[in-house]
Scaffold this motif. Sequence first.
Motif, short mmCIF file in Angstrom:
data_model
loop_
_atom_site.label_atom_id
_atom_site.label_comp_id
_atom_site.label_asym_id
_atom_site.label_seq_id
_atom_site.Cartn_x
_atom_site.Cartn_y
_atom_site.Cartn_z
N PRO A 129 -40.94 -1.42 31.17
CA PRO A 129 -42.31 -1.61 32.02
C PRO A 129 -42.75 -0.14 32.19
O PRO A 129 -41.90 0.67 32.62
CB PRO A 129 -41.74 -2.41 33.29
CG PRO A 129 -40.69 -3.18 32.77
CD PRO A 129 -39.91 -2.35 31.80
N TYR A 170 -51.29 -1.53 32.74
CA TYR A 170 -51.89 -2.68 31.59
C TYR A 170 -52.86 -2.16 30.69
O TYR A 170 -53.93 -2.06 30.69
CB TYR A 170 -52.71 -3.75 32.74
CG TYR A 170 -52.85 -5.08 32.13
CD1 TYR A 170 -53.36 -5.42 30.88
CD2 TYR A 170 -52.18 -6.33 33.15
CE1 TYR A 170 -53.67 -6.63 30.39
CE2 TYR A 170 -52.38 -7.64 32.42
CZ TYR A 170 -53.11 -7.69 31.17
OH TYR A 170 -53.10 -9.11 30.70
N PHE A 203 -42.41 -8.66 25.19
CA PHE A 203 -42.98 -7.33 25.57
C PHE A 203 -41.81 -6.60 25.18
O PHE A 203 -40.79 -6.58 25.75
CB PHE A 203 -43.35 -7.10 27.01
CG PHE A 203 -44.02 -5.74 27.32
CD1 PHE A 203 -45.24 -5.52 27.02
CD2 PHE A 203 -43.25 -4.73 28.01
CE1 PHE A 203 -45.76 -4.22 27.28
CE2 PHE A 203 -43.78 -3.74 28.32
CZ PHE A 203 -45.09 -3.38 28.04
N GLN A 223 -44.65 -7.14 33.01
CA GLN A 223 -44.32 -6.60 31.74
C GLN A 223 -42.66 -6.92 31.62
O GLN A 223 -42.29 -7.45 30.80
CB GLN A 223 -44.53 -5.12 31.60
CG GLN A 223 -45.84 -4.67 31.65
CD GLN A 223 -45.97 -3.33 31.73
OE1 GLN A 223 -45.28 -2.64 32.45
NE2 GLN A 223 -47.08 -2.74 31.23
N THR A 227 -49.80 -4.54 26.30
CA THR A 227 -49.53 -5.43 27.34
C THR A 227 -50.64 -6.63 27.28
O THR A 227 -50.24 -7.96 27.34
CB THR A 227 -49.74 -4.94 29.01
OG1 THR A 227 -48.90 -3.79 29.16
CG2 THR A 227 -49.49 -5.96 30.00
N ARG A 238 -40.98 -9.29 28.71
CA ARG A 238 -39.98 -8.84 28.12
C ARG A 238 -38.76 -9.77 28.06
O ARG A 238 -37.95 -9.83 27.03
CB ARG A 238 -39.20 -7.22 28.53
CG ARG A 238 -38.16 -6.69 27.67
CD ARG A 238 -38.04 -5.23 28.00
NE ARG A 238 -37.06 -4.82 27.04
CZ ARG A 238 -36.84 -3.44 27.28
NH1 ARG A 238 -37.09 -2.56 28.02
NH2 ARG A 238 -35.80 -3.08 26.20
N VAL A 245 -48.19 -5.20 37.70
CA VAL A 245 -48.27 -4.89 36.17
C VAL A 245 -46.79 -5.02 35.76
O VAL A 245 -46.33 -5.21 34.70
CB VAL A 245 -49.19 -3.84 35.77
CG1 VAL A 245 -49.28 -3.53 34.45
CG2 VAL A 245 -50.64 -4.34 36.18
N ARG A 246 -46.12 -3.97 36.34
CA ARG A 246 -44.71 -3.63 36.08
C ARG A 246 -43.85 -4.99 36.02
O ARG A 246 -42.80 -5.13 35.20
CB ARG A 246 -44.07 -2.73 37.00
CG ARG A 246 -42.65 -2.37 36.55
CD ARG A 246 -42.06 -1.16 37.56
NE ARG A 246 -43.11 0.20 37.31
CZ ARG A 246 -42.82 1.20 36.61
NH1 ARG A 246 -41.61 1.11 35.91
NH2 ARG A 246 -43.65 2.14 36.63
#
Length: 363
Positions: free
Chosen positions: A184, A188, A180, A171, A192, A175, A167-168
């Motif tokens: 991060p 989520y 985004f 993100q 997100t 970005r 998930v990080r």
Amino acid sequence: MAGMARRNVGMGSDAYGNGGDGDPYNNGPYGNGPYGSVPSVQGHRHSSPSRGRRTATATAAGVLAIAALAAGCGPQDPAADALKQPTAPAPATTATTALAVPSPTEDGKADGTTAPATPDTSTAPTPTPTPTPTTPSPASPTPAPRPSTASPQPEVLMRTGSEGPRVRELQARLRQIGHFGRNPTGYYGTVTAEAVRSFQVKRGTEGTGATDAATWQKLRAMTRTPTADELDPPTERPVAKPDERCLTGRVLCISKKSRTLAWMIDGRVVSAMDVRFGSEYTPTREGEFKVFWKSRDHVSTLYDTPMPYALFFSGGQAVHYSADFAANGYAGASHGCVNVRDKKKVAALFDQVKNGDKVVIYW
């Protein structure tokens, strides 16, 4: 019959006699069987006088018949004629019977042999014809099922509520291409999901907000592998210049202006993270405090909400991880606590901070 009635009543029987197993004809008023002997009024059977005479006459007739057979074909006995009973006429002799008995007109058969009998076909069973074997027709082939025209649904890899290193990375990649607008967090949430939905719609696919395999492949093709700083930046905004009270000792230095927390030891920043504060109705207190209680899995007794990695510094106010902050960012606010949205960082901070360490909150 009166005697019968008295007999049944006297024995305590039911309407059919002894009342054995419920069969109306067993052991009933008519004897031991279904239709047993009928008793006389006195309970004995009557003998018929004519029966004795018929028996004697029949015996005499039998003696005469034997004598007649011994003597050949003699005259008939009048007494025997009187006792002879009429009999039914004999049935017509069939062809089979005539052949089985010697014919009175047939000669040259002194040895008593008979002519060969002609088989009676009127009663012979009709032979059953042997069925002609038939070759079974081949079964019609079952048509192969038609392939489905519906396109399979892509596998969902991440959705609202997911968290972790991937998930990080998602993100950080979002970005890189402007979908985004923050650092991060590894969680989520709705922010997100909205960023993923924006990416999907712009690329002409269904905007579900969930990251399926197709969305993930497109995003990876358009971005580069994030660096360590991109994956784990210290804060979303630059860390503010520390208050002079933060330059000595072990201090949680918290700036409301930059919305950052810097964990400092003797004027050196050890780690930094994004934070948010209470609303105007439940503001976060400003000033200098000390950590007086640590609670790793705390739950608010006032709001019944989780407060993991809580470091209490003023009454019920504490620095702690907030899943709502991780999901919704600065769109929300706390009830006076200092919320941290990076769970990994606040967990490490919890392990390093001790009771008695200083907390400074300022503008």
